[in-house]
Design a protein around this motif. Sequence first.
Motif, PDB file in Angstrom:
ATOM      1  N   GLN A  22       0.691  -1.734   0.046  1.00 58.94           N
ATOM      2  CA  GLN A  22       0.002   0.375  -0.120  1.00 58.94           C
ATOM      3  C   GLN A  22       0.718   1.192   0.304  1.00 58.94           C
ATOM      4  O   GLN A  22       0.578   2.421   0.145  1.00 58.94           O
ATOM      5  CB  GLN A  22      -0.920  -0.052   1.219  1.00 58.94           C
ATOM      6  CG  GLN A  22      -1.769  -1.034   1.143  1.00 58.94           C
ATOM      7  CD  GLN A  22      -2.597  -1.163   2.500  1.00 58.94           C
ATOM      8  OE1 GLN A  22      -2.499  -0.244   3.677  1.00 58.94           O
ATOM      9  NE2 GLN A  22      -3.317  -2.388   2.552  1.00 58.94           N
ATOM     10  N   ARG A  23       1.617   1.470   0.407  1.00 61.68           N
ATOM     11  CA  ARG A  23       3.257   2.528   0.250  1.00 61.68           C
ATOM     12  C   ARG A  23       3.391   2.754  -1.275  1.00 61.68           C
ATOM     13  O   ARG A  23       4.065   1.921  -2.206  1.00 61.68           O
ATOM     14  CB  ARG A  23       4.615   2.078   1.250  1.00 61.68           C
ATOM     15  CG  ARG A  23       4.077   1.871   2.793  1.00 61.68           C
ATOM     16  CD  ARG A  23       5.411   1.161   3.148  1.00 61.68           C
ATOM     17  NE  ARG A  23       4.710   1.595   4.585  1.00 61.68           N
ATOM     18  CZ  ARG A  23       4.102   0.959   5.511  1.00 61.68           C
ATOM     19  NH1 ARG A  23       3.727   0.402   4.925  1.00 61.68           N
ATOM     20  NH2 ARG A  23       3.402   1.030   7.136  1.00 61.68           N
ATOM     21  N   ASN A  43      13.039   3.543   7.355  1.00 58.23           N
ATOM     22  CA  ASN A  43      11.513   3.601   7.317  1.00 58.23           C
ATOM     23  C   ASN A  43      11.114   2.464   8.903  1.00 58.23           C
ATOM     24  O   ASN A  43      10.967   0.784   8.952  1.00 58.23           O
ATOM     25  CB  ASN A  43      10.298   3.406   5.998  1.00 58.23           C
ATOM     26  CG  ASN A  43       9.035   3.495   6.543  1.00 58.23           C
ATOM     27  OD1 ASN A  43       8.225   3.291   7.670  1.00 58.23           O
ATOM     28  ND2 ASN A  43       7.847   3.168   5.735  1.00 58.23           N
ATOM     29  N   LYS A  44      11.109   2.932   9.844  1.00 61.93           N
ATOM     30  CA  LYS A  44      11.138   1.421  11.005  1.00 61.93           C
ATOM     31  C   LYS A  44       9.521   1.019  11.142  1.00 61.93           C
ATOM     32  O   LYS A  44       9.590   0.201  11.164  1.00 61.93           O
ATOM     33  CB  LYS A  44      11.644   2.748  11.736  1.00 61.93           C
ATOM     34  CG  LYS A  44      12.554   3.213  12.697  1.00 61.93           C
ATOM     35  CD  LYS A  44      11.976   3.785  14.099  1.00 61.93           C
ATOM     36  CE  LYS A  44      14.146   3.556  14.818  1.00 61.93           C
ATOM     37  NZ  LYS A  44      14.655   3.760  16.257  1.00 61.93           N
ATOM     38  N   ALA A  62       7.164   4.380   1.104  1.00 63.70           N
ATOM     39  CA  ALA A  62       5.940   5.478   3.043  1.00 63.70           C
ATOM     40  C   ALA A  62       5.396   5.476   2.725  1.00 63.70           C
ATOM     41  O   ALA A  62       4.678   5.589   1.313  1.00 63.70           O
ATOM     42  CB  ALA A  62       7.500   6.335   3.214  1.00 63.70           C
ATOM     43  N   LYS A  63       4.258   5.926   3.465  1.00 66.85           N
ATOM     44  CA  LYS A  63       2.884   5.817   3.318  1.00 66.85           C
ATOM     45  C   LYS A  63       2.132   7.028   4.788  1.00 66.85           C
ATOM     46  O   LYS A  63       3.811   7.436   5.567  1.00 66.85           O
ATOM     47  CB  LYS A  63       1.433   5.305   3.548  1.00 66.85           C
ATOM     48  CG  LYS A  63       1.414   4.385   4.590  1.00 66.85           C
ATOM     49  CD  LYS A  63       0.891   3.391   4.608  1.00 66.85           C
ATOM     50  CE  LYS A  63       0.159   2.536   6.364  1.00 66.85           C
ATOM     51  NZ  LYS A  63      -0.760   1.583   5.693  1.00 66.85           N
ATOM     52  N   ALA A  64       1.714   7.717   4.595  1.00 66.21           N
ATOM     53  CA  ALA A  64       1.179   8.150   6.001  1.00 66.21           C
ATOM     54  C   ALA A  64       1.366   7.829   7.297  1.00 66.21           C
ATOM     55  O   ALA A  64       0.907   6.693   7.281  1.00 66.21           O
ATOM     56  CB  ALA A  64       0.047   9.761   6.008  1.00 66.21           C
ATOM     57  N   GLU A  85       0.081  14.860   3.745  1.00 64.47           N
ATOM     58  CA  GLU A  85       0.744  15.634   2.448  1.00 64.47           C
ATOM     59  C   GLU A  85       2.336  15.054   1.671  1.00 64.47           C
ATOM     60  O   GLU A  85       2.567  15.669   0.878  1.00 64.47           O
ATOM     61  CB  GLU A  85       0.610  17.218   3.179  1.00 64.47           C
ATOM     62  CG  GLU A  85       0.065  18.278   3.792  1.00 64.47           C
ATOM     63  CD  GLU A  85      -1.044  18.129   4.995  1.00 64.47           C
ATOM     64  OE1 GLU A  85       0.014  16.759   5.510  1.00 64.47           O
ATOM     65  OE2 GLU A  85      -1.196  18.211   5.693  1.00 64.47           O
ATOM     66  N   ASP A  86       2.691  14.788   2.735  1.00 67.49           N
ATOM     67  CA  ASP A  86       3.979  14.362   2.248  1.00 67.49           C
ATOM     68  C   ASP A  86       4.240  12.773   0.850  1.00 67.49           C
ATOM     69  O   ASP A  86       4.565  12.849   0.069  1.00 67.49           O
ATOM     70  CB  ASP A  86       4.705  14.099   3.109  1.00 67.49           C
ATOM     71  CG  ASP A  86       5.541  14.916   3.698  1.00 67.49           C
ATOM     72  OD1 ASP A  86       5.333  16.234   3.817  1.00 67.49           O
ATOM     73  OD2 ASP A  86       6.032  14.495   4.987  1.00 67.49           O
ATOM     74  N   GLU A  87       2.856  12.099   1.492  1.00 64.05           N
ATOM     75  CA  GLU A  87       2.289  10.734   0.197  1.00 64.05           C
ATOM     76  C   GLU A  87       2.145  11.509  -1.036  1.00 64.05           C
ATOM     77  O   GLU A  87       2.139  11.009  -1.534  1.00 64.05           O
ATOM     78  CB  GLU A  87       1.696  10.247   2.050  1.00 64.05           C
ATOM     79  CG  GLU A  87       0.516   8.632   0.544  1.00 64.05           C
ATOM     80  CD  GLU A  87      -0.029   8.433   1.539  1.00 64.05           C
ATOM     81  OE1 GLU A  87      -0.170   6.639   1.077  1.00 64.05           O
ATOM     82  OE2 GLU A  87      -0.648   8.358   2.956  1.00 64.05           O
TER      83      GLU A  87
END
Length: 265
Positions: A22-23, A43-44, A62-64, A85-87
């Motif tokens: 989903q990322r 990305n932990k 990555a995702k939110a 917003e980053d996603e």
Amino acid sequence: MKKTKLFCSLVALACVFLLQAQRTEIKGTLIANDDVEGIHIQNKTASKYAISDEKGEFSIAAKAKDTLFISSLIYQERTLIVTSEDEKSKSIKIKLEEKVSALDKVVVGKILTGSLQSDLENSDAKTEINFYDLGIPGNTKLPLTQNEKKLHDADGGSWGHLGLGFGVNFHKLLNKISGRTKKLKNIVELDDRDKCINKLRVYYESIIFEKDTLAKNLRDEYFLFSQEDKNFLNLCQEDNDIKLLEFLQQKLKAYRENLDSTTNN
């Protein structure tokens, strides 16, 4: 019992793959005043890793609400949460701050001039005083060069856990696979060779060429020829003046023979 553990492990692994699917790839940029190449981004949340390029740019899935961890030898560690917003923009900018080195050295006694005779005459110390006798933290090692810092950063890093009972140092593994560690080792070795030959040139050039008539424009080539010898770094580490001088004289003889053979051909 074993079947139950295996089933749970497979379910956990499937959940990880489902979450990662989903990322999306987020393009990031590290902002700092100094070198931003080779910095680790983790990305932990999703156990994903990336390494920044010479421009400080990287790409990571990555995702939110994912947690990103940025680690480096010369910058302070950063932990931040990916926003919606980053996603949505698929981009993120991260500002880094340099680490401030605390005072870790203390000079005890008189300041030395660098002249052996003068320093011996001015010194009234009967026994050597060191950091440990005084109970003061100290460091007798020289600070790492910029390339040594990069190598230390590439060949170190923290361990990540896969949730199956074992851990993997992803930072170190990624750098080895990409060839970055090997490249940095070669650069550090070349730095060491340059540093040593420059020191030897200061100490011994006037002695070696006291009676030799090798043209000045060929001396640079001769010293380069000498430092490429496979035993050169080992001799430098021994720091034996006699061996080093004999080595340079032998290399001068070999260089002249090569020069004569090239000229005759």
